[in-house]
Design a protein around this motif. Structure first.
Motif, PDB file in Angstrom:
ATOM      1  N   ASN A  16     -28.335  -6.331  -2.844  1.00 32.54           N
ATOM      2  CA  ASN A  16     -26.928  -6.022  -2.515  1.00 32.54           C
ATOM      3  C   ASN A  16     -26.392  -7.115  -1.583  1.00 32.54           C
ATOM      4  O   ASN A  16     -26.154  -6.893  -0.392  1.00 32.54           O
ATOM      5  N   PHE A  17     -26.199  -8.287  -2.130  1.00 32.24           N
ATOM      6  CA  PHE A  17     -25.912  -9.459  -1.309  1.00 32.24           C
ATOM      7  C   PHE A  17     -24.528  -9.414  -0.658  1.00 32.24           C
ATOM      8  O   PHE A  17     -24.371  -9.857   0.479  1.00 32.24           O
ATOM      9  N   VAL A  18     -23.544  -8.885  -1.367  1.00 29.65           N
ATOM     10  CA  VAL A  18     -22.204  -8.816  -0.793  1.00 29.65           C
ATOM     11  C   VAL A  18     -22.196  -7.876   0.407  1.00 29.65           C
ATOM     12  O   VAL A  18     -21.643  -8.190   1.467  1.00 29.65           O
ATOM     13  N   LYS A  19     -22.834  -6.709   0.244  1.00 27.65           N
ATOM     14  CA  LYS A  19     -22.883  -5.761   1.359  1.00 27.65           C
ATOM     15  C   LYS A  19     -23.678  -6.339   2.519  1.00 27.65           C
ATOM     16  O   LYS A  19     -23.292  -6.193   3.691  1.00 27.65           O
ATOM     17  N   ALA A  20     -24.807  -6.989   2.218  1.00 34.05           N
ATOM     18  CA  ALA A  20     -25.621  -7.589   3.277  1.00 34.05           C
ATOM     19  C   ALA A  20     -24.815  -8.643   4.038  1.00 34.05           C
ATOM     20  O   ALA A  20     -24.888  -8.728   5.269  1.00 34.05           O
ATOM     21  N   MET A  21     -24.015  -9.411   3.308  1.00 31.35           N
ATOM     22  CA  MET A  21     -23.169 -10.424   3.949  1.00 31.35           C
ATOM     23  C   MET A  21     -22.150  -9.767   4.873  1.00 31.35           C
ATOM     24  O   MET A  21     -21.936 -10.218   6.008  1.00 31.35           O
ATOM     25  N   GLN A  22     -21.540  -8.702   4.388  1.00 29.75           N
ATOM     26  CA  GLN A  22     -20.544  -7.996   5.211  1.00 29.75           C
ATOM     27  C   GLN A  22     -21.181  -7.429   6.476  1.00 29.75           C
ATOM     28  O   GLN A  22     -20.581  -7.479   7.561  1.00 29.75           O
ATOM     29  N   LEU A  23     -22.392  -6.904   6.346  1.00 32.09           N
ATOM     30  CA  LEU A  23     -23.099  -6.362   7.507  1.00 32.09           C
ATOM     31  C   LEU A  23     -23.426  -7.472   8.504  1.00 32.09           C
ATOM     32  O   LEU A  23     -23.315  -7.278   9.720  1.00 32.09           O
ATOM     33  N   CYS A  24     -23.820  -8.629   7.996  1.00 27.77           N
ATOM     34  CA  CYS A  24     -24.116  -9.765   8.879  1.00 27.77           C
ATOM     35  C   CYS A  24     -22.877 -10.189   9.651  1.00 27.77           C
ATOM     36  O   CYS A  24     -22.943 -10.501  10.847  1.00 27.77           O
ATOM     37  N   GLU A  25     -21.753 -10.208   8.972  1.00 23.56           N
ATOM     38  CA  GLU A  25     -20.508 -10.675   9.596  1.00 23.56           C
ATOM     39  C   GLU A  25     -19.962  -9.674  10.617  1.00 23.56           C
ATOM     40  O   GLU A  25     -19.296 -10.070  11.575  1.00 23.56           O
ATOM     41  N   SER A  26     -20.264  -8.390  10.415  1.00 20.05           N
ATOM     42  CA  SER A  26     -19.725  -7.376  11.325  1.00 20.05           C
ATOM     43  C   SER A  26     -20.675  -7.051  12.480  1.00 20.05           C
ATOM     44  O   SER A  26     -20.260  -6.455  13.478  1.00 20.05           O
ATOM     45  N   SER A  31     -29.274 -10.499  20.999  1.00 17.28           N
ATOM     46  CA  SER A  31     -30.134 -11.555  21.531  1.00 17.28           C
ATOM     47  C   SER A  31     -30.015 -12.789  20.643  1.00 17.28           C
ATOM     48  O   SER A  31     -29.485 -12.721  19.528  1.00 17.28           O
ATOM     49  N   GLU A  32     -30.505 -13.890  21.150  1.00 19.06           N
ATOM     50  CA  GLU A  32     -30.455 -15.132  20.377  1.00 19.06           C
ATOM     51  C   GLU A  32     -31.282 -15.010  19.100  1.00 19.06           C
ATOM     52  O   GLU A  32     -30.897 -15.523  18.043  1.00 19.06           O
ATOM     53  N   LEU A  33     -32.414 -14.306  19.187  1.00 17.68           N
ATOM     54  CA  LEU A  33     -33.278 -14.121  18.025  1.00 17.68           C
ATOM     55  C   LEU A  33     -32.577 -13.298  16.949  1.00 17.68           C
ATOM     56  O   LEU A  33     -32.632 -13.620  15.752  1.00 17.68           O
ATOM     57  N   THR A  34     -31.884 -12.245  17.377  1.00 13.80           N
ATOM     58  CA  THR A  34     -31.151 -11.392  16.432  1.00 13.80           C
ATOM     59  C   THR A  34     -30.015 -12.170  15.776  1.00 13.80           C
ATOM     60  O   THR A  34     -29.802 -12.088  14.560  1.00 13.80           O
ATOM     61  N   GLN A  35     -29.281 -12.938  16.580  1.00 14.24           N
ATOM     62  CA  GLN A  35     -28.178 -13.743  16.049  1.00 14.24           C
ATOM     63  C   GLN A  35     -28.692 -14.761  15.034  1.00 14.24           C
ATOM     64  O   GLN A  35     -28.049 -15.011  14.012  1.00 14.24           O
ATOM     65  N   SER A  36     -29.860 -15.311  15.318  1.00 10.09           N
ATOM     66  CA  SER A  36     -30.452 -16.290  14.412  1.00 10.09           C
ATOM     67  C   SER A  36     -30.809 -15.646  13.075  1.00 10.09           C
ATOM     68  O   SER A  36     -30.556 -16.221  12.003  1.00 10.09           O
ATOM     69  N   GLU A  37     -31.399 -14.440  13.126  1.00  7.20           N
ATOM     70  CA  GLU A  37     -31.761 -13.761  11.881  1.00  7.20           C
ATOM     71  C   GLU A  37     -30.526 -13.378  11.079  1.00  7.20           C
ATOM     72  O   GLU A  37     -30.492 -13.525   9.852  1.00  7.20           O
TER      73      GLU A  37
END
Length: 296
Positions: A16-26, A31-37
């Motif tokens: 579900n790449f579109v949804k995963a992208m939306q979740l990443c953007e929102s 932490s820096e590690l979380t932001q990196s992932e």
């Protein structure tokens, strides 16, 4: 935040790449590690969809995983051999320099694509996290090392067995060990839990999950049902090579020659260098020559 990250991971791995992208953007990494992932996963979504222009803008990103994804886009899309070679070298150097998990994962994939299976497996072992363990299992299956894949799956269990990545790996092992019924049930569960369209309760999943269901049905000898799964996948991705290859296989087993030719012609156009295309063309050429020799 871990729950939010897990939702991103799960949707990404089920396709579900579109949804995963939306979740990443929102999401807002704590932490820096979380932001990196999150940034790396966003880039990998861009690879899958694909959004090449957006990947180009990530070539100089501060997030190593985004730079790695931009390099992988060059490796998989460019027709310039020198450019591809340079991108592979830069990706390997980036993975070594940063010791970043996302970089290592993409580099391992490239090594596997080139047939360097041992080197790919060694790279995954440097990062003992579930996603890398799953990749190692898939590498073992790709090398037809089913017993090794079973052992690796057992070793990976107990960490996060409810994650989509682990369940997909388990389903792949079930297919390899001759238990397509259990694999089919896993794909169905994932379709229900992660519908491709929010709120859809029809049981249809992403292209990846529908293809998985089709493979399980093919192993069960249920080719008509497999065709139904693949037709749903084709609606979402009409030029997907994996879907078209499996549709060709189904038509062969069902004895539908005209339909086979239709799907094979589409596959030739969509992926002319696909292994299935090249081998089928070689077989056709060999039979044509043999027939001509008999008539000479």
């Amino acid at each position: 935040m871990e729950e939010e990250l897990q939702e991103v991971r799960d949707n990404f791995y089920v396709g579900n790449f579109v949804k995963a992208m939306q979740l990443c953007e929102s999401a807002h990494g704590s932490s820096e590690l979380t932001q990196s992932e999150l940034g790396a996963t966003l880039a990998r979504c861009c690879l899958a969809i694909p959004q090449i222009e957006r990947l180009k803008a990530m070539q100089n990103s501060e997030i190593p995983g985004q730079r790695a994804a931009a390099l992988l886009a060059v490796i998989t899309k460019s027709r310039n051999e020198a450019q591809v070679k340079s991108a592979k070298e830069r990706l390997a150097a980036l993975a070594k320099e940063t010791q970043d998990m996302s970089c290592a994962m993409l580099n391992a994939m490239v090594l596997a694509m080139d047939g360097s299976w041992n080197e790919a497996a060694q790279m995954t072992k440097a990062h003992p996290v579930l996603e890398m363990q799953v990749l190692t299992i898939l590498l073992a299956l790709s090398c037809n090392q089913v017993a090794m894949a079973e052992k690796l799956l057992k070793d990976a269990s107990g960490n996060n067995d409810d994650s989509a990545a682990f369940r997909l790996a388990a389903a792949a092992v079930k297919l390899a060990t001759g238990d397509p019924e259990e694999a089919y049930l896993t794909y169905c569960d994932l379709c229900s839990q992660f519908p491709a369209v929010e709120g859809d309760d029809s049981g249809s999943g992403s292209v990846l999950l529908q293809t998985g269901k089709a493979l399980a049905n093919m192993q069960r000898g249920m080719f008509s049902e497999a065709v139904e799964d693949l037709q749903r996948a084709l609606t979402a991705a009409p030029n997907d090579p994996d879907v078209l290859v499996n549709m060709c296989c189904c038509m062969t087993h069902l004895g539908k020659k005209e339909e086979f030719q239709q799907y094979f012609a589409k596959l030739e156009q969509a992926a002319p260098n696909n292994d299935y295309v090249l081998k089928t063309q070689a077989m056709t050429t060999a039979f044509t020559r043999f027939k001509a020799s008999l008539e000479a």
